[in-house]
Enzyme design. Sequence first.
Site, PDB file in Angstrom:
ATOM      1  N   LYS A 210       0.839  -1.178  -0.111  1.00  0.00           N
ATOM      2  CA  LYS A 210       0.146   0.042  -0.261  1.00  0.00           C
ATOM      3  C   LYS A 210       0.994   1.079  -0.020  1.00  0.00           C
ATOM      4  O   LYS A 210       0.759   1.963  -0.719  1.00  0.00           O
ATOM      5  CB  LYS A 210      -0.937  -0.114   1.224  1.00  0.00           C
ATOM      6  CG  LYS A 210      -1.824   0.959   1.495  1.00  0.00           C
ATOM      7  CD  LYS A 210      -2.791   0.957   2.497  1.00  0.00           C
ATOM      8  CE  LYS A 210      -3.603   2.131   3.033  1.00  0.00           C
ATOM      9  NZ  LYS A 210      -4.438   1.775   3.824  1.00  0.00           N
ATOM     10  N   GLU A 216      10.439  -4.843   4.513  1.00  0.00           N
ATOM     11  CA  GLU A 216      10.483  -6.414   4.000  1.00  0.00           C
ATOM     12  C   GLU A 216      10.154  -6.335   2.448  1.00  0.00           C
ATOM     13  O   GLU A 216      10.697  -7.185   1.801  1.00  0.00           O
ATOM     14  CB  GLU A 216       9.350  -7.253   4.889  1.00  0.00           C
ATOM     15  CG  GLU A 216       9.951  -7.224   6.113  1.00  0.00           C
ATOM     16  CD  GLU A 216       9.275  -6.158   7.087  1.00  0.00           C
ATOM     17  OE1 GLU A 216       9.096  -5.081   6.718  1.00  0.00           O
ATOM     18  OE2 GLU A 216       9.202  -6.375   8.287  1.00  0.00           O
ATOM     19  N   GLY A 271      -5.062  -2.231   5.161  1.00  0.00           N
ATOM     20  CA  GLY A 271      -4.211  -3.401   4.715  1.00  0.00           C
ATOM     21  C   GLY A 271      -4.911  -4.914   4.903  1.00  0.00           C
ATOM     22  O   GLY A 271      -5.047  -5.562   3.886  1.00  0.00           O
ATOM     23  N   ARG A 272      -5.274  -4.937   6.094  1.00  0.00           N
ATOM     24  CA  ARG A 272      -5.933  -6.302   6.326  1.00  0.00           C
ATOM     25  C   ARG A 272      -7.425  -6.348   5.927  1.00  0.00           C
ATOM     26  O   ARG A 272      -7.861  -7.629   6.211  1.00  0.00           O
ATOM     27  CB  ARG A 272      -6.005  -6.323   8.086  1.00  0.00           C
ATOM     28  CG  ARG A 272      -6.684  -5.149   8.813  1.00  0.00           C
ATOM     29  CD  ARG A 272      -6.248  -5.471  10.285  1.00  0.00           C
ATOM     30  NE  ARG A 272      -6.758  -4.202  10.966  1.00  0.00           N
ATOM     31  CZ  ARG A 272      -6.244  -2.908  11.098  1.00  0.00           C
ATOM     32  NH1 ARG A 272      -4.909  -2.763  10.495  1.00  0.00           N
ATOM     33  NH2 ARG A 272      -6.614  -2.020  11.705  1.00  0.00           N
ATOM     34  N   GLU A 357      -5.310  -7.027  14.903  1.00  0.00           N
ATOM     35  CA  GLU A 357      -4.653  -5.792  14.410  1.00  0.00           C
ATOM     36  C   GLU A 357      -5.886  -4.943  14.745  1.00  0.00           C
ATOM     37  O   GLU A 357      -5.609  -3.742  15.124  1.00  0.00           O
ATOM     38  CB  GLU A 357      -4.057  -6.029  13.212  1.00  0.00           C
ATOM     39  CG  GLU A 357      -3.065  -4.965  12.688  1.00  0.00           C
ATOM     40  CD  GLU A 357      -2.287  -5.306  11.477  1.00  0.00           C
ATOM     41  OE1 GLU A 357      -1.194  -5.915  11.618  1.00  0.00           O
ATOM     42  OE2 GLU A 357      -2.831  -4.671  10.589  1.00  0.00           O
ATOM     43  N   HIS A 388      -5.376 -33.989  17.422  1.00  0.00           N
ATOM     44  CA  HIS A 388      -4.258 -34.704  17.772  1.00  0.00           C
ATOM     45  C   HIS A 388      -2.919 -33.839  18.507  1.00  0.00           C
ATOM     46  O   HIS A 388      -1.665 -34.343  18.564  1.00  0.00           O
ATOM     47  CB  HIS A 388      -3.526 -35.503  16.569  1.00  0.00           C
ATOM     48  CG  HIS A 388      -4.700 -36.284  16.060  1.00  0.00           C
ATOM     49  ND1 HIS A 388      -4.527 -37.850  16.366  1.00  0.00           N
ATOM     50  CD2 HIS A 388      -5.591 -36.272  15.070  1.00  0.00           C
ATOM     51  CE1 HIS A 388      -5.631 -38.385  15.842  1.00  0.00           C
ATOM     52  NE2 HIS A 388      -6.299 -37.291  15.075  1.00  0.00           N
ATOM     53  N   LYS A 508       7.739  -0.652  11.930  1.00  0.00           N
ATOM     54  CA  LYS A 508       8.364  -0.538  10.981  1.00  0.00           C
ATOM     55  C   LYS A 508       9.595   0.490  11.258  1.00  0.00           C
ATOM     56  O   LYS A 508      10.430   0.647  10.381  1.00  0.00           O
ATOM     57  CB  LYS A 508       7.350   0.175  10.095  1.00  0.00           C
ATOM     58  CG  LYS A 508       6.189  -0.950   9.434  1.00  0.00           C
ATOM     59  CD  LYS A 508       5.460  -0.056   8.427  1.00  0.00           C
ATOM     60  CE  LYS A 508       4.410  -1.197   7.895  1.00  0.00           C
ATOM     61  NZ  LYS A 508       3.741  -0.769   6.658  1.00  0.00           N
TER      62      LYS A 508
HETATM   63  C1  G6Q Z   1      -2.627  -3.939   7.764  1.00  0.00           C
HETATM   64  C2  G6Q Z   1      -1.407  -3.411   8.269  1.00  0.00           C
HETATM   65  C3  G6Q Z   1      -0.104  -4.317   7.782  1.00  0.00           C
HETATM   66  C4  G6Q Z   1       0.356  -3.802   6.308  1.00  0.00           C
HETATM   67  C5  G6Q Z   1       1.720  -4.311   6.251  1.00  0.00           C
HETATM   68  C6  G6Q Z   1       2.078  -4.015   4.765  1.00  0.00           C
HETATM   69  O1  G6Q Z   1      -3.852  -3.695   8.051  1.00  0.00           O
HETATM   70  O2  G6Q Z   1      -1.568  -2.014   8.060  1.00  0.00           O
HETATM   71  O3  G6Q Z   1      -0.136  -5.604   8.016  1.00  0.00           O
HETATM   72  O4  G6Q Z   1      -0.469  -4.250   5.380  1.00  0.00           O
HETATM   73  O5  G6Q Z   1       2.543  -3.815   7.179  1.00  0.00           O
HETATM   74  O6  G6Q Z   1       2.035  -2.784   4.585  1.00  0.00           O
HETATM   75  P1  G6Q Z   1       2.148  -2.239   3.025  1.00  0.00           P
HETATM   76  O7  G6Q Z   1       1.216  -2.888   2.316  1.00  0.00           O
HETATM   77  O8  G6Q Z   1       2.187  -0.666   3.170  1.00  0.00           O
HETATM   78  O9  G6Q Z   1       3.777  -2.575   2.665  1.00  0.00           O
END
Ligand code: G6Q
Length: 546
Positions: A210, A216, A271-272, A357, A388, A508
């Site tokens: 986003k 990462e 994001g989620r 989150e 199990h 981050k």
């Molecule tokens: C989701 C969070 C988090 C985010 C990641 C990746 O709601 O904000 O999980 O999706 O940190 O972020 P970017 O999409 O900006 O790389």
Amino acid sequence: MAANIIPLTQRPAWKALQDHYHKIKDLHLRSLFAEDPHRAERLSVEGLGIYLDYSKNRITDETLRLLLNLAETSGIRARIEAMFRGEKINITEQRAVLHVALRAPKDASILVDGANVVPEVHAVLDKMADFANRVRSGDWKGYTGKRIRNVVNIGIGGSDLGPMMAYEALKHYSDRNLTVRFVSNIDGTDIAEATRDLDPAETLFAVCSKTFTTLETLTNAQTARDWCLKALGDKKAVAKHFVAVSTNGEEVAKFGIDTANMFEFWDWVGGRYSYDSAIGLSLMIGIGPDQFRGMLSGFQAMDEHFRTTPFEKNLPVLLGLIGIWYINFFEAETHAILPYDQYLWRLSAYLQQLDMESNGKHVDLDGNVVGYHTGPIIWGQPGTNGQHAYYQLIHQGTRLIPCDFIGFCQSTNPLGPHHNLLMANFFAQTEALAFGKTSKEVEAEGVPASLVPHRTFEGNHPTNTILAAKLTPEMLGKLIALYEHKVFVQGTIWNINSFDQWGVELGKMLANRISQELANHVEPKLEHDSSTNILLRRYLRLRSAD
Ligand code: G6Q
């Protein structure tokens, strides 16, 4: 703005539940069922092909009445409307929360700052469909003219878990000539393993971020770019082997991806909550645009259900309220999600992020520390594997662990006796958890007296059973929206912001200082606490040892 001026725990609806809890907390499901032969008929509901049996919960009709009263007096209806209207209910980031717009029909109108966002959503969906079809048909070729056979999604958190979970869930519907993989971890092992047997000339990377600033993802994308260019030798290859999904065109261009190959989404998608946006591009390439649209129609049907169904028949509202009952009154710490379908093997991980989150918050909308528990710890693995392993603790441990059992009447891979056996376990577990086995029953089996306590099952462990006909793209959409809205219901009652994630933002930033120290070849002057200093020195000393 806070939805309620009186703090939650001071409100009559809450106090009534507290009094009621003390009256019924020791009631056993055995007696609740024995006293009422129609309990399961009354305490179940069907909507959109999803049958929710919530009768195996430690509730009475009065509990339900009081919980529904809590819902009615918590401003849920107004907040649902505010979300659908595009109001900036994510107040700490001043953003609208409009994942519901991602699956709105073409003729709908949802305004953000006065502009209808639905046409943009459909324009991006059409662009995705066109691209996905070109990759699937072989029309989109790699730099050397070979067709694309591998798609590697690079993202993390919300830009990874959703498409990965859904791709796994819908693998049955995917094109098996394509290999679709997901890389998220900054540990080089992740990208190394994902690419080691792939031909760069046949591989497409979808870099999903986003913000397009996530360490990462950008590190993995850079490594992927090097891997690709090492084999293909020309920077021009990037345009054929990399696409981006982002809200940040400027950073995408800086990375070297042609913004013509960028699929857009918007800051009003968290994001989620984003895998049904362009973040689902790899998924769409895997399962095809028609199945993807089928999934969106499932999401949309659940949105409508949530918005329009009276609370006593409203699936997300009921799940949310039952969760509140255990978290806030029984003080349950965790909640298990137990899908009896192998394809849903990443569902619990996905819901873990969605729920934890969103509702892992300790202050209310006004910034005051809440005086009650908020989001539970979500965990689980697909059945029957868990039986199990950790089910022992649910059956006979000392903690109360409410569980959601999710199962399907038809198998996607009908194979001899498998499905009946899977589902026999599914039904048997909720039965055993609810009713247990009394010491009398154990004695009657002839078990020696010294073993009776060990073999007695207290029972009274609450479960929801979610039963549907078959796992299809549409059904997956319904299920995910069900949980999205359940999280919304709980967040609204707790009066917290379910849509920010300052803990993630902190993570981050935290590694930045240390990563600079680790990049040095000379030993840096370390000014952390003594524990961190010693650990860092040890790492610096040993990192280049064989
Ligand atoms: C989701 C969070 C988090 C985010 C990641 C990746 O709601 O904000 O999980 O999706 O940190 O972020 P970017 O999409 O900006 O790389």
